[in-house]
Scaffold this motif. Structure first.
Motif, PDB file in Angstrom:
ATOM      1  N   LYS A  81       0.832  -1.214   0.000  1.00  0.00           N
ATOM      2  CA  LYS A  81       0.000   0.000   0.000  1.00  0.00           C
ATOM      3  C   LYS A  81       0.861   1.256   0.000  1.00  0.00           C
ATOM      4  O   LYS A  81       0.417   2.317  -0.392  1.00  0.00           O
ATOM      5  CB  LYS A  81      -0.926   0.025   1.224  1.00  0.00           C
ATOM      6  CG  LYS A  81      -1.844  -1.164   1.320  1.00  0.00           C
ATOM      7  CD  LYS A  81      -2.823  -1.186   0.191  1.00  0.00           C
ATOM      8  CE  LYS A  81      -3.774  -2.365   0.324  1.00  0.00           C
ATOM      9  NZ  LYS A  81      -4.409  -2.686  -0.929  1.00  0.00           N
ATOM     10  N   ARG A  82       2.094   1.110   0.488  1.00  0.00           N
ATOM     11  CA  ARG A  82       3.063   2.209   0.508  1.00  0.00           C
ATOM     12  C   ARG A  82       4.421   1.638   0.112  1.00  0.00           C
ATOM     13  O   ARG A  82       4.799   0.563   0.581  1.00  0.00           O
ATOM     14  CB  ARG A  82       3.204   2.816   1.903  1.00  0.00           C
ATOM     15  CG  ARG A  82       1.958   3.440   2.463  1.00  0.00           C
ATOM     16  CD  ARG A  82       2.235   3.924   3.880  1.00  0.00           C
ATOM     17  NE  ARG A  82       1.037   4.396   4.536  1.00  0.00           N
ATOM     18  CZ  ARG A  82       0.808   4.312   5.836  1.00  0.00           C
ATOM     19  NH1 ARG A  82       1.712   3.770   6.639  1.00  0.00           N
ATOM     20  NH2 ARG A  82      -0.301   4.770   6.356  1.00  0.00           N
ATOM     21  N   ILE A  83       5.135   2.385  -0.710  1.00  0.00           N
ATOM     22  CA  ILE A  83       6.483   1.982  -1.096  1.00  0.00           C
ATOM     23  C   ILE A  83       7.409   3.165  -0.843  1.00  0.00           C
ATOM     24  O   ILE A  83       7.149   4.283  -1.296  1.00  0.00           O
ATOM     25  CB  ILE A  83       6.561   1.537  -2.565  1.00  0.00           C
ATOM     26  CG1 ILE A  83       5.694   0.278  -2.771  1.00  0.00           C
ATOM     27  CG2 ILE A  83       8.009   1.294  -2.980  1.00  0.00           C
ATOM     28  CD1 ILE A  83       5.627  -0.216  -4.197  1.00  0.00           C
ATOM     29  N   ILE A  84       8.472   2.897  -0.109  1.00  0.00           N
ATOM     30  CA  ILE A  84       9.455   3.916   0.226  1.00  0.00           C
ATOM     31  C   ILE A  84      10.739   3.602  -0.537  1.00  0.00           C
ATOM     32  O   ILE A  84      11.249   2.487  -0.452  1.00  0.00           O
ATOM     33  CB  ILE A  84       9.749   3.915   1.744  1.00  0.00           C
ATOM     34  CG1 ILE A  84       8.454   4.077   2.539  1.00  0.00           C
ATOM     35  CG2 ILE A  84      10.766   4.998   2.094  1.00  0.00           C
ATOM     36  CD1 ILE A  84       8.590   3.710   4.010  1.00  0.00           C
ATOM     37  N   VAL A  85      11.218   4.589  -1.301  1.00  0.00           N
ATOM     38  CA  VAL A  85      12.494   4.430  -1.998  1.00  0.00           C
ATOM     39  C   VAL A  85      13.450   5.506  -1.503  1.00  0.00           C
ATOM     40  O   VAL A  85      13.026   6.545  -1.010  1.00  0.00           O
ATOM     41  CB  VAL A  85      12.340   4.509  -3.539  1.00  0.00           C
ATOM     42  CG1 VAL A  85      11.451   3.396  -4.051  1.00  0.00           C
ATOM     43  CG2 VAL A  85      11.827   5.850  -3.984  1.00  0.00           C
ATOM     44  N   HIS A  86      14.723   5.238  -1.655  1.00  0.00           N
ATOM     45  CA  HIS A  86      15.739   6.200  -1.225  1.00  0.00           C
ATOM     46  C   HIS A  86      16.075   7.155  -2.353  1.00  0.00           C
ATOM     47  O   HIS A  86      16.337   6.733  -3.486  1.00  0.00           O
ATOM     48  CB  HIS A  86      16.998   5.479  -0.739  1.00  0.00           C
ATOM     49  CG  HIS A  86      16.931   5.150   0.699  1.00  0.00           C
ATOM     50  ND1 HIS A  86      17.486   5.941   1.670  1.00  0.00           N
ATOM     51  CD2 HIS A  86      16.304   4.138   1.333  1.00  0.00           C
ATOM     52  CE1 HIS A  86      17.222   5.419   2.846  1.00  0.00           C
ATOM     53  NE2 HIS A  86      16.511   4.330   2.665  1.00  0.00           N
ATOM     54  N   LEU A  87      16.100   8.418  -2.012  1.00  0.00           N
ATOM     55  CA  LEU A  87      16.462   9.448  -2.969  1.00  0.00           C
ATOM     56  C   LEU A  87      17.836   9.169  -3.576  1.00  0.00           C
ATOM     57  O   LEU A  87      18.053   9.395  -4.766  1.00  0.00           O
ATOM     58  CB  LEU A  87      16.448  10.816  -2.276  1.00  0.00           C
ATOM     59  CG  LEU A  87      16.692  12.032  -3.134  1.00  0.00           C
ATOM     60  CD1 LEU A  87      15.628  12.158  -4.212  1.00  0.00           C
ATOM     61  CD2 LEU A  87      16.719  13.282  -2.272  1.00  0.00           C
ATOM     62  N   GLU A  88      18.735   8.641  -2.781  1.00  0.00           N
ATOM     63  CA  GLU A  88      20.093   8.359  -3.254  1.00  0.00           C
ATOM     64  C   GLU A  88      20.140   7.195  -4.253  1.00  0.00           C
ATOM     65  O   GLU A  88      21.138   7.016  -4.950  1.00  0.00           O
ATOM     66  CB  GLU A  88      21.011   8.021  -2.072  1.00  0.00           C
ATOM     67  CG  GLU A  88      21.127   9.109  -1.035  1.00  0.00           C
ATOM     68  CD  GLU A  88      20.023   9.060   0.013  1.00  0.00           C
ATOM     69  OE1 GLU A  88      20.062   9.912   0.918  1.00  0.00           O
ATOM     70  OE2 GLU A  88      19.121   8.193  -0.059  1.00  0.00           O
ATOM     71  N   ALA A  89      19.077   6.401  -4.333  1.00  0.00           N
ATOM     72  CA  ALA A  89      19.056   5.231  -5.210  1.00  0.00           C
ATOM     73  C   ALA A  89      18.337   5.481  -6.534  1.00  0.00           C
ATOM     74  O   ALA A  89      18.283   4.597  -7.380  1.00  0.00           O
ATOM     75  CB  ALA A  89      18.398   4.052  -4.495  1.00  0.00           C
ATOM     76  N   VAL A  90      17.775   6.679  -6.687  1.00  0.00           N
ATOM     77  CA  VAL A  90      17.058   6.997  -7.926  1.00  0.00           C
ATOM     78  C   VAL A  90      17.613   8.301  -8.501  1.00  0.00           C
ATOM     79  O   VAL A  90      18.177   9.108  -7.791  1.00  0.00           O
ATOM     80  CB  VAL A  90      15.536   7.148  -7.692  1.00  0.00           C
ATOM     81  CG1 VAL A  90      14.920   5.832  -7.274  1.00  0.00           C
ATOM     82  CG2 VAL A  90      15.216   8.239  -6.695  1.00  0.00           C
ATOM     83  N   ASN A  91      17.427   8.470  -9.789  1.00  0.00           N
ATOM     84  CA  ASN A  91      17.793   9.756 -10.372  1.00  0.00           C
ATOM     85  C   ASN A  91      16.511  10.527 -10.655  1.00  0.00           C
ATOM     86  O   ASN A  91      15.414   9.958 -10.680  1.00  0.00           O
ATOM     87  CB  ASN A  91      18.676   9.596 -11.615  1.00  0.00           C
ATOM     88  CG  ASN A  91      17.988   8.815 -12.719  1.00  0.00           C
ATOM     89  OD1 ASN A  91      16.842   9.076 -13.047  1.00  0.00           O
ATOM     90  ND2 ASN A  91      18.696   7.860 -13.302  1.00  0.00           N
ATOM     91  N   ALA A  92      16.638  11.806 -10.847  1.00  0.00           N
ATOM     92  CA  ALA A  92      15.470  12.676 -11.002  1.00  0.00           C
ATOM     93  C   ALA A  92      14.568  12.255 -12.157  1.00  0.00           C
ATOM     94  O   ALA A  92      13.355  12.426 -12.089  1.00  0.00           O
ATOM     95  CB  ALA A  92      15.925  14.121 -11.185  1.00  0.00           C
ATOM     96  N   GLU A  93      15.136  11.681 -13.203  1.00  0.00           N
ATOM     97  CA  GLU A  93      14.343  11.289 -14.365  1.00  0.00           C
ATOM     98  C   GLU A  93      13.445  10.088 -14.085  1.00  0.00           C
ATOM     99  O   GLU A  93      12.403   9.933 -14.708  1.00  0.00           O
ATOM    100  CB  GLU A  93      15.252  10.960 -15.565  1.00  0.00           C
ATOM    101  CG  GLU A  93      16.043  12.147 -16.084  1.00  0.00           C
ATOM    102  CD  GLU A  93      17.312  12.412 -15.272  1.00  0.00           C
ATOM    103  OE1 GLU A  93      17.961  11.461 -14.814  1.00  0.00           O
ATOM    104  OE2 GLU A  93      17.634  13.601 -15.076  1.00  0.00           O
TER     105      GLU A  93
END
Length: 129
Positions: A81-93
């Motif tokens: 129901k909720r997914i948390i990802v790390h900002l450091e693991a994704v790029n803005a695109e």
């Protein structure tokens, strides 16, 4: 106030037992999934197995993994129901693509940051997430 128990373990048997125990006092469970690449540790995180024992719980998944975009579909299918990802693991695109997937599945997307990351970096995403 609501207390959401967290599961952070290394095998399916322990995850199943902890999910059962959490279900005795909570509607929700927070599952930490780490891959030993983004983090130092590796934890259990088989999305396809979760429905066997966690189907009665509302699931919040904290993906502490490299390339979380590759994991999201599995966790949506598993019932997160909720997914948390790390900002450091994704790029803005990639964030809009992830957001589109979660929105279409009626899943809330959340961002986490590592302690050394300035909180101001989250401001780029305040309108979206």
């Amino acid at each position: 106030m609501e207390i959401i128990p967290a599961i952070n373990c290394q095998d399916e048997g322990t995850a199943s037992a902890l999910a059962k125990k959490a279900g005795e006092f909570s509607e929700w469970v927070h599952l930490d999934v780490s891959d030993a690449r983004f983090t130092f540790n590796k934890s259990w995180g088989d999305a396809s197995a979760w429905p066997k024992f966690g189907k009665n719980l509302k699931l919040e998944v904290h993906l502490m993994v490299e390339e979380p975009e590759k994991e999201i579909d599995g966790w949506i299918k598993a019932g997160a129901k909720r997914i948390i990802v790390h900002l450091e693991a994704v790029n803005a695109e990639i964030v809009p693509e992830i957001k589109k997937k979660t929105d279409s599945a009626d899943v809330k997307l959340m961002l986490a940051i590592n302690p050394e990351t300035p909180v101001e970096k989250l401001q780029l995403y305040f309108d979206e997430i």
